[in-house]
Structures are given as C-alpha cells and as structure tokens.
Design an enzyme around this catalytic site. Structure first.
Site: not given
Ligand code: SDX
Length: 434
Positions: A270, A311, A368
């Site tokens: 997050h 996201h 971010d």
């Molecule tokens: C913020 O919610 C909000 O609005 C948050 C925010 C706000 O203003 O409050 O926008 C602020 O928190 C932004 C997000 C910051 N976090 C990151 O940048 C961390 C990296 N991102 C991931 O951890 C992830 O994308 C999340 C946590 C942001 C979202 O996770 P989800 O929605 O649970 O997505 P998921 O894990 O189910 O991913 C779907 C697929 C998966 O692959 P498969 O199982 O389908 O094969 O996408 C892949 C994931 O492995 N994936 C990534 C990835 N993010 C998702 N693979 C590599 N790198 C990534 N960053």
C-alpha cells in the site's frame, strides 16, 4: 414478489430449487451493487470475498475511480484539474464539505487549519521515548494515537462541532508531527510552524529549516509539494481508509482511527510502496539489470514484485502516476538535478509495458512509482516517503470518517468467515496427549 421496476437479482439454490430475490442498488457511476444485507436471513448463506475484490463496503460521495479509463474524481472534479489548478487546502475543504470553497470560505478554512498547526509542548516528550533510528512511520503510529491523550475536548464523536475541531486538528498537526519525526531522526531541534506560510510551505519549512539558517522556499519545490499532497489525498475505500472506517464503526475517537489508518498505510503493498520503489531502483542499479528484475517479478516462486506497478482498481494508467511523472521532469529540471534513477524508472516502465505478462494483467505504474524520485530530489530521506503519504491522506481518511459518522445509523463493522478448522472434539488431559 419484487416490484418489476426495481432491478433485482434472483439466486437459485440448485440443490433445493429455493429462490432468493436480492435488490440491486445503483450509484452515479461504477458497477451497480447487489444488496446482500438480507442474504443470510433469507438463505442462511454468507457471501465469500476475502480481499474484497467485488464488495462494496459503504455508500460514499467523496471519490470515484474508473479503473478501466484511469479516471479519478473528488466530489466530481477530475484529479488532473485539481492537481494543477487547486491548492491542498481547497482539496481538503472539497473532501470534507463536498464543495470547492469560495474565497471567503477558503480564507476561513485555511485560518482554522493554520491556528491548529502547533502541538502541545508535552508531545515532545513522546518523541523522546523513541530511538533516534526508529522508522518515522513507527513514530507516527505512536504520536498520532497519543493525540487522544492531549486533546480531550474534541473526542466526543457524537458532537458535530467536536468532530469538526478534531478534523482540523488532525489535518493541521500531521505536518508538524511528521516534521518532528524527521528532525528527531536527525538530532536537529524541532522547527515551529509559521502562520505566514501556506500549508505546503510550512511543511517544507518545518522539515528543512535549522536555527542557523531558514529554509529557502523555492517555487518549483513548493509547487511539487502542493501537487504531491493533492495527489495522495483520497482514493475510495483503499486498505487504510477501510481500516479507518472499521475502527470508526466501533465508535473509537478520530485520533485513534487515523492512527489505525497510518498503520495500514505503512505496508509495502500500500503506501509503503513509494519507499520500496526507490529501494528497488537502488537494487536494479543499472538499465542492463532490468531484464533480470522483470523476470523475477514474473516468477511466482520469487516474492519480488515490481514495486509501484499494479493496482486493485486501475487497469489502465493511474492518472496520479502520469501527473507525478510530469512533475518529476519539471522539478528535476528546475532544480538542475540529473537523477539517473528517473531514467532508470522510465526505462523500467517502458520495458514492463511492452511485456505480455504486464500487458495481460493490466499492470501499469501507480501513484508510488514516481513520487519517491521527486521526494528524494526535494531532500526527503526515503524513510519519510510514506509519512508524507500519511500527511496527505489524513484529509481523505478524516473526510471518509466524517461521512460515516454523519450517516443515520452507524453500525459496527463485523465481517463473518468461512470456518475451515477442526470439528468439535473431546478435551484430552495433558498426561494423555501423544
Ligand atoms: C497504493 O487501493 C488503493 O487505492 C491504494 C492506493 C491509494 O491511493 O490508496 O492507490 C495506494 O497502495 C498503490 C499500490 C502500491 N503498491 C505497490 O506498488 C506494490 C506492488 N503492487 C502489487 O503488490 C499489487 O499490484 C497490488 C497490491 C497493488 C494490487 O494487488 P491485487 O489487486 O491483489 O493484484 P494481484 O496480486 O491479485 O495481482 C494480479 C496478478 C497476479 O498474477 P497472477 O496470479 O494473475 O499470475 O498480477 C500480478 C500478480 O502476481 N501482479 C504483479 C504485480 N502486481 C500484481 N506482478 C509483478 N509485479 C507487480 N507489482
């Protein structure tokens, strides 16, 4: 039978043939919702949605995100306009009260905030209890919660006037407490707020002035700070906002609720991602290493994720990331800084967005991805990045809390579960256990 005009969903139990008719509720924009509040009483079944991928937790008028189009609105105003044309004080008023303030309202609101920027002198003793090398988010989790130990006269959550004062105190004092956390970590004396400065100017002043020399406010840096504060202010029911609402639903005081939001925001999935992005760019080091890290990000056996990418809601560019990237170029150019990490970040973005893994999963840069590069250029240590996110998001958190408190029926949030543990079993004396 339901009224034909009222949209409904009919659930049919394929084992018993029983039907349940559930009403559909519609909003201004976004997916309609199936109202499942009566599902359990009608069917004896719960819904199951562990990370709330398809669950609306509340009605809200504050923020709307169109994840497919990459649109973010605050009370109907597009973030791309607010970020360029408004000040953070205007956005705070908009989030709290639903309208952009006119000149008189802005003057009055800004005046209230300015008059609450100082903290009780004894708050300093709270900081004294921490190690100098404590993470500033750890300090913020602590000191914001202790505001309830200092401001007893604005904790009655049922009194609208006390709710208003608490909201002003929290928005006003977060920059002061954040700057104190930075100064404490550096062993420098705290810098008091000044009433002649704007919110963004004051924050920079408290973070970077020293008794020996006043911090020189440079317009590009002030503008960038204003923009960063606006871009992080609110974002629907994200993890930390949902934490604040759940804490508030138990009738906890607003200081405690905001402290709970800070703890949730800290996570690298997050708000902690802005720190993790810079650490990731440090680890990548050079453009030639990008393919190896892209490979790791795709490897399910490897916990590495491309920080700042992906996201839950945006399946297109996060509009905040686009604005942040523009600001990156502006600030670095105006400050005459040539940061190789910006080049590295842009190359990483380019390569990732051409890779089928990221394209298929609609993984784009989020807010971010670029923010840390600007904050580093402004002189903030990486450990302060999430603290700045918390400073800005306090406006959104307290606006969402206020909206919840103003609802006619405040009920405690109490999710259920799917129990998969042991069936009931007889107790075994310790002497008889294997
Ligand atoms: C913020 O919610 C909000 O609005 C948050 C925010 C706000 O203003 O409050 O926008 C602020 O928190 C932004 C997000 C910051 N976090 C990151 O940048 C961390 C990296 N991102 C991931 O951890 C992830 O994308 C999340 C946590 C942001 C979202 O996770 P989800 O929605 O649970 O997505 P998921 O894990 O189910 O991913 C779907 C697929 C998966 O692959 P498969 O199982 O389908 O094969 O996408 C892949 C994931 O492995 N994936 C990534 C990835 N993010 C998702 N693979 C590599 N790198 C990534 N960053």
């Amino acid at each position: 039978m339901s009224d034909d005009k009222q949209p409904t969903f009919t659930l049919i139990n394929n084992q018993t043939g029983e039907e349940s008719i559930l009403p559909v509720v519609e909003g201004t924009y976004g997916p309609h919702c199936i109202d499942v509040r009566k599902l359990y009483s009608q069917t004896g079944y719960f819904t199951f949605d562990p990370s709330f991928t398809a669950t609306g937790s509340c009605k809200s008028k504050i923020t709307y995100i169109d994840g497919d189009e990459g649109i973010l609105l605050h009370r109907g105003y597009n973030i791309k306009e607010l970020a360029v044309k408004s000040t953070y004080m205007e956005v705070c008023h908009l989030l709290l009260h639903g309208e952009l303030p006119n000149e008189a309202e802005l003057k009055e609101f800004s005046g209230h905030i300015t008059n609450h920027t100082m903290v009780h002198e004894q708050v300093k003793s709270v900081y004294q209890g921490f190690r100098r090398d404590a993470h500033p988010m750890a300090i913020m989790c602590g000191v914001v919660g202790t505001m309830a130990a200092f401001y007893h006269d604005s904790l009655d959550i049922w009194d609208p006037e006390q709710r208003r004062i608490s909201a002003h105190r929290l928005i006003a004092k977060m920059p002061t407490m954040a700057a104190m956390a930075l100064k404490y970590s550096k062993g420098q004396p705290y810098v008091y707020p000044r009433n002649d400065l704007t919110y963004a100017e004051n924050f920079l002043h408290m973070c970077f002035s020293v008794p020996a020399e006043e911090y020189k406010l440079r317009p590009p840096v002030v503008r960038a700070m204003e923009r960063i504060l606006i871009l992080h202010a609110d974002h629907e029911q994200n993890a930390s906002t949902s934490t604040v609402r759940l804490a508030g639903s138990s009738q906890a005081n607003p200081m405690a609720c905001i402290a709970s939001g800070i703890t949730s925001l800290w996570g690298p999935a997050h708000g902690g991602a802005n720190q993790s992005v810079l650490e990731m760019l440090d680890e990548i080091g050079d453009k030639k290493n990008i393919p190896e890290f892209i490979k790791r990000a795709k490897d399910k056996e490897d916990p590495f994720r491309l920080m700042g990418f992906g996201h839950r809601v945006y399946k297109n560019f996060d509009p905040r990331a686009e604005i942040m990237r523009e600001s990156c170029h502006e600030v670095l150019e105006e400050l005459g800084i040539n940061d190789p990490q910006l080049e590295l970040a842009m190359e990483l973005e380019k390569i990732a967005l051409e890779d089928p893994y990221f394209i298929d999963r609609k993984l784009f840069p989020n807010v971010d991805f670029y923010s840390g590069i600007i904050l580093k250029a402004m002189g903030f240590p990486v450990e302060m990045f999430t603290v700045l996110f918390a400073v800005s998001r306090t406006a959104g958190w307290i606006s969402q809390w206020k909206e919840m408190m103003e609802e006619k029926s405040l009920r405690i949030g109490r999710p259920r579960q799917l129990y998969t543990g042991e069936a009931e079993r007889p107790y075994v004396e310790v002497s008889k256990r294997k």
